[in-house]
Design a protein around this motif. Structure first.
Motif, short mmCIF file in Angstrom:
data_model
loop_
_atom_site.label_atom_id
_atom_site.label_comp_id
_atom_site.label_asym_id
_atom_site.label_seq_id
_atom_site.Cartn_x
_atom_site.Cartn_y
_atom_site.Cartn_z
N TYR A 171 1.04 -17.58 -20.18
CA TYR A 171 0.50 -18.53 -21.16
C TYR A 171 1.04 -19.95 -21.00
CZ TYR A 171 -2.13 -14.83 -23.38
OH TYR A 171 -3.03 -13.82 -23.62
N PRO A 172 2.34 -20.14 -20.78
CA PRO A 172 2.82 -21.51 -20.53
C PRO A 172 2.20 -22.12 -19.26
CG PRO A 172 4.66 -20.10 -21.12
CD PRO A 172 3.46 -19.21 -20.92
N LEU A 173 2.00 -21.29 -18.23
CA LEU A 173 1.39 -21.79 -17.00
C LEU A 173 -0.06 -22.19 -17.25
CD1 LEU A 173 1.44 -22.44 -14.02
CD2 LEU A 173 1.15 -20.01 -13.54
N LEU A 174 -0.80 -21.39 -18.00
CA LEU A 174 -2.19 -21.74 -18.34
C LEU A 174 -2.24 -23.04 -19.14
CD1 LEU A 174 -3.58 -18.21 -19.26
CD2 LEU A 174 -4.18 -19.57 -17.24
N THR A 175 -1.31 -23.22 -20.05
CA THR A 175 -1.25 -24.45 -20.84
C THR A 175 -0.96 -25.65 -19.94
OG1 THR A 175 -0.53 -23.26 -22.82
CG2 THR A 175 -0.05 -25.62 -22.73
N ARG A 176 -0.04 -25.48 -19.01
CA ARG A 176 0.29 -26.57 -18.09
C ARG A 176 -0.91 -26.93 -17.21
NH1 ARG A 176 2.53 -26.52 -13.09
NH2 ARG A 176 3.22 -24.37 -13.22
N LEU A 177 -1.63 -25.92 -16.73
CA LEU A 177 -2.81 -26.16 -15.90
C LEU A 177 -3.90 -26.86 -16.70
CD1 LEU A 177 -2.91 -22.78 -13.94
CD2 LEU A 177 -2.30 -25.03 -13.02
N LYS A 178 -4.05 -26.47 -17.97
CA LYS A 178 -5.04 -27.13 -18.83
C LYS A 178 -4.64 -28.57 -19.08
CE LYS A 178 -7.55 -27.22 -23.12
NZ LYS A 178 -7.59 -28.67 -23.08
N ASN A 179 -3.37 -28.80 -19.40
CA ASN A 179 -2.89 -30.16 -19.66
C ASN A 179 -3.00 -31.05 -18.43
OD1 ASN A 179 -2.36 -29.44 -22.30
ND2 ASN A 179 -0.16 -29.17 -21.98
N SER A 180 -2.99 -30.44 -17.26
CA SER A 180 -3.15 -31.19 -16.00
C SER A 180 -4.61 -31.45 -15.67
CB SER A 180 -2.51 -30.42 -14.85
OG SER A 180 -1.13 -30.28 -15.04
N GLY A 181 -5.52 -30.91 -16.49
CA GLY A 181 -6.95 -31.13 -16.27
C GLY A 181 -7.57 -30.20 -15.25
N LEU A 182 -6.85 -29.14 -14.86
CA LEU A 182 -7.36 -28.24 -13.83
C LEU A 182 -8.21 -27.11 -14.40
CD1 LEU A 182 -4.20 -28.00 -11.56
CD2 LEU A 182 -6.16 -29.54 -11.36
N LEU A 183 -8.01 -26.81 -15.67
CA LEU A 183 -8.85 -25.80 -16.29
C LEU A 183 -9.10 -26.15 -17.74
CD1 LEU A 183 -6.88 -23.60 -18.07
CD2 LEU A 183 -6.27 -23.00 -15.76
N ASP A 184 -10.06 -25.46 -18.28
CA ASP A 184 -10.43 -25.64 -19.67
C ASP A 184 -10.66 -24.24 -20.23
OD1 ASP A 184 -11.02 -26.90 -22.03
OD2 ASP A 184 -12.73 -28.02 -21.26
N TYR A 185 -10.99 -24.15 -21.48
CA TYR A 185 -11.27 -22.85 -22.07
C TYR A 185 -12.35 -22.98 -23.12
CZ TYR A 185 -8.20 -24.47 -25.84
OH TYR A 185 -7.64 -25.20 -26.84
#
Length: 113
Positions: free
Chosen positions: A50-64
């Motif tokens: 979950y922290p990795l998914l949050t970091r990837l989202k905050n980096s603009g690489l993924l959304d949900y």
């Protein structure tokens, strides 16, 4: 040197790439990612994912997006952004180069030194 620690570090090094690759196939729920990573013997726990998914989202690489569930609360499904697709493509190239390089080294015979 601790073998288990070395193995964990090797897996961690490719975790981001594997997660992005899983998401690139289409919308995916976090528990589905955990199942696939665990089945592939890339040990991950929710506290890592979950922290990795949050970091990837905050980096603009993924959304949900939230999707209603018939068996409980809404579920968060992850998707790659265009930036995420480009980043994954670059990681794919890096992975292929690294894989080739490592195989070159490992394939050489010992000279008995």
């Amino acid at each position: 040197m601790n073998l288990e620690n070395a193995q964990v570090q090797m897996r961690k090094g490719i975790l981001e790439y594997c997660i992005l690759h899983i998401i690139s196939r289409g919308e995916v729920y976090a528990s589905t990612m955990l199942e696939e990573l665990t089945a592939a013997k890339i040990m991950v726990v929710e506290g890592t994912l979950y922290p990795l998914l949050t970091r990837l989202k905050n980096s603009g690489l993924l959304d949900y997006k939230w999707v209603e569930s018939s068996s409980g609360p809404p579920r968060k499904y992850y998707i790659l952004t265009e930036s995420g697709r480009q980043f994954l493509s670059q990681l794919q190239t890096t992975w292929e180069e690294l894989q080739f390089s490592v195989n070159e080294i490992v394939a050489k015979e010992s000279k008995g030194e």
